[in-house]
Design a protein around this motif. Structure first.
Motif, mmCIF file in Angstrom:
data_model
loop_
_atom_site.group_PDB
_atom_site.id
_atom_site.type_symbol
_atom_site.label_atom_id
_atom_site.label_comp_id
_atom_site.label_asym_id
_atom_site.label_seq_id
_atom_site.Cartn_x
_atom_site.Cartn_y
_atom_site.Cartn_z
ATOM 1 N N GLY A 1 0.650 -28.418 16.984
ATOM 2 C CA GLY A 1 0.347 -28.972 18.300
ATOM 3 C C GLY A 1 1.486 -28.756 19.270
ATOM 4 O O GLY A 1 2.528 -28.178 18.927
ATOM 5 N N LEU A 2 1.319 -29.228 20.511
ATOM 6 C CA LEU A 2 2.333 -29.021 21.548
ATOM 7 C C LEU A 2 3.697 -29.588 21.155
ATOM 8 O O LEU A 2 4.732 -29.031 21.498
ATOM 9 N N GLU A 3 3.688 -30.708 20.411
ATOM 10 C CA GLU A 3 4.948 -31.350 20.052
ATOM 11 C C GLU A 3 5.494 -30.912 18.690
ATOM 12 O O GLU A 3 6.482 -31.445 18.207
ATOM 13 N N ASP A 4 4.840 -29.915 18.075
ATOM 14 C CA ASP A 4 5.207 -29.523 16.707
ATOM 15 C C ASP A 4 6.045 -28.253 16.601
ATOM 16 O O ASP A 4 6.529 -27.918 15.518
ATOM 17 N N PHE A 5 6.205 -27.518 17.686
ATOM 18 C CA PHE A 5 6.837 -26.191 17.608
ATOM 19 C C PHE A 5 8.259 -26.251 17.062
ATOM 20 O O PHE A 5 8.632 -25.494 16.159
ATOM 21 N N GLU A 6 9.060 -27.144 17.609
ATOM 22 C CA GLU A 6 10.460 -27.225 17.195
ATOM 23 C C GLU A 6 10.570 -27.628 15.722
ATOM 24 O O GLU A 6 11.371 -27.058 14.967
ATOM 25 N N HIS A 7 9.765 -28.597 15.326
ATOM 26 C CA HIS A 7 9.800 -29.080 13.941
ATOM 27 C C HIS A 7 9.359 -27.982 12.969
ATOM 28 O O HIS A 7 9.987 -27.776 11.921
ATOM 29 N N PHE A 8 8.297 -27.261 13.331
ATOM 30 C CA PHE A 8 7.818 -26.208 12.433
ATOM 31 C C PHE A 8 8.799 -25.041 12.372
ATOM 32 O O PHE A 8 8.967 -24.419 11.322
ATOM 33 N N LEU B 1 9.643 -29.085 23.966
ATOM 34 C CA LEU B 1 10.891 -28.741 23.290
ATOM 35 C C LEU B 1 12.014 -29.627 23.803
ATOM 36 O O LEU B 1 12.066 -29.952 24.992
ATOM 37 N N LYS B 2 12.902 -30.024 22.905
ATOM 38 C CA LYS B 2 14.050 -30.838 23.307
ATOM 39 C C LYS B 2 15.050 -29.956 24.039
ATOM 40 O O LYS B 2 15.247 -28.802 23.688
ATOM 41 N N GLU B 3 15.660 -30.515 25.066
ATOM 42 C CA GLU B 3 16.676 -29.767 25.805
ATOM 43 C C GLU B 3 17.933 -29.652 24.958
ATOM 44 O O GLU B 3 18.386 -30.624 24.350
#
Length: 414
Positions: free
Chosen positions: A353-360, A387-389
């Protein structure tokens, strides 16, 4: 290396042949001789590496050799195997029974888990057993009742030790060690060794032989791994689409919570799918029944929490789906390891999902994979990935300190 080169008894070799075990895996080849030699072992091994047989086989060999020295008819507990989940406990017990089938005199095994009658387990232990396979919680209940004698113990095994750590084993360990003789063989198996795990290892043993399987892929090569971009609100519809299009025999779907497991399974049943849920709130009888239904293909889709990621051995799981992403890379490896077993091909799909990119991305880095992020027509991802800054330090004074929070809490009382 073949098993007949590992100095195992003829009865064990016969059992291995009947189960079509011919060549030892890397961990079996390295660990079995050390256990037979009496060494303490600290092994780092991923799911599907064959670690259960690496300690079950040599311990059975040692137990068999010591039968001639037994001075009493009533057996004493010589081997204690601790596991994090009920399912893994049952699996290890079944492995012991399977490998000892060719013995003239078979070991008496107590499978000690929560969710079933403690009275029956106490009776079994009091009548005398050779091997106890247990979850820590139920074992401590029995110790607290002073209904078990572990003073004759010679071998202690911690299986999936990192998972046990997640479940609070560090706090329970001291209570357990008080009941065990200081002189014993210690075998620790873990997928990861964080600092707390090393602290536990130091309490249990001082000079273990360290085994780490190198140059092996952390994920099984015969699993086709996919990542599909999809908005969270469209996951249900996409999953239904995938299930209808693909002729998967059995599908295991991992979700983040017990509530989600029940809710989503119920929605899929209403849509005509043979689906059910599996999680830690089910009583043991229901857990066993659900797994049996899944194994017998009466349930085609099982929605489960991470309790199913370790110790769940069901043949021919065609596909594993990460409906919700796992917390870390180790959980990812264990989850997808439920498919593609025994040399068969499997599929593992992760919804992003939109909030999963960094974690994956972090999971990919840690397990050394790089997957194309697919989109399925009609379910394309909408929006901008969150994405976190990077590179910006927190502004001092913006967050309340612990001292400020405590002061505020105190002021509210008066």
């Amino acid at each position: 290396m073949q098993f007949n080169e590992l100095n195992l008894s003829q009865e064990l070799q016969n059992a291995l042949l009947k189960n079509d075990y011919k060549n030892a895996t890397t961990i079996q080849e390295k660990v079995i001789p050390l256990v037979l030699d009496g060494s303490d072992v600290m092994a780092k091994a991923q799911t599907g590496s064959g670690k259960t047989a690496s300690f079950v086989l040599p311990l059975l060999n040692i137990w068999q050799e010591q039968l001639v020295k037994r001075t009493t008819k009533k057996p004493k507990i010589k081997i204690l195997i601790l596991t994090p989940t009920r399912e893994l406990t049952i699996q290890v017990s079944n492995s012991i029974k399977n490998f000892s089938k060719e013995f003239i005199q078979k070991p008496k095994i107590a499978t000690v888990i929560g969710g079933v009658s403690i009275g029956d387990q106490l009776l079994e232990i009091q009548q005398g057993v050779d091997i106890v396979v247990s979850t820590t919680g139920r074992l401590l209940d029995i110790i607290d009742k002073k209904q078990i004698n572990l003073s004759f113990l010679e071998h202690l095994v911690l299986d999936e030790a990192d998972k046990m750590l997640d479940l609070g084993f560090a706090e329970e360990l001291d209570l357990l060690l008080k009941e065990l003789p200081e002189k014993r063989q210690n075998l620790l198996f873990s997928a990861t060794y964080p600092q707390k795990m090393l602290e536990i290892a130091a309490k249990i043993t001082t000079h273990p032989m360290s085994i780490e399987i190198e140059n092996e892929e952390p994920t099984v090569v015969n699993i086709k791994q996919r990542a599909i971009k999809v908005n969270k609100e469209n996951r249900n519809a996409l999953l239904q689409e995938l299930l209808r299009k693909n002729k998967w025999k059995r599908v295991l779907v991992f979700v983040s919570s017990k509530r989600s497991s029940d809710n989503i399974a119920n929605k899929f049943r209403k849509k005509g799918f043979l689906a059910d849920s599996f999680h830690g709130d089910l009583i043991q009888e229901d857990r066993n029944f659900t797994l049996d239904e899944f194994k017998e293909n009466k349930i085609k889709i099982l929605f489960a929490t991470d309790i199913a990621s370790r110790g769940l051995h069901v043949d021919d799981i065609s596909c594993v789906i990460n409906y919700d992403l796992p917390r870390g890379s180790s959980d990812y490896v264990h989850r997808i390891g439920r498919t593609g077993r025994a040399g068969k091909e499997g599929v593992a799909i992760s919804f992003i999902g939109l909030e999963d990119f960094e974690h994956f991305n972090l999971i990919e880095k840690k397990v050394n994979i790089s997957l194309e992020k697919e989109e399925i027509q009609g379910y394309e991802l909408e929006g901008i990935p969150i994405l976190k800054e990077k590179g910006k330090a927190p502004i001092k004074g913006k967050r309340k300190s612990k001292k400020d929070k405590l002061r505020e809490a105190q002021n509210k009382k008066f």
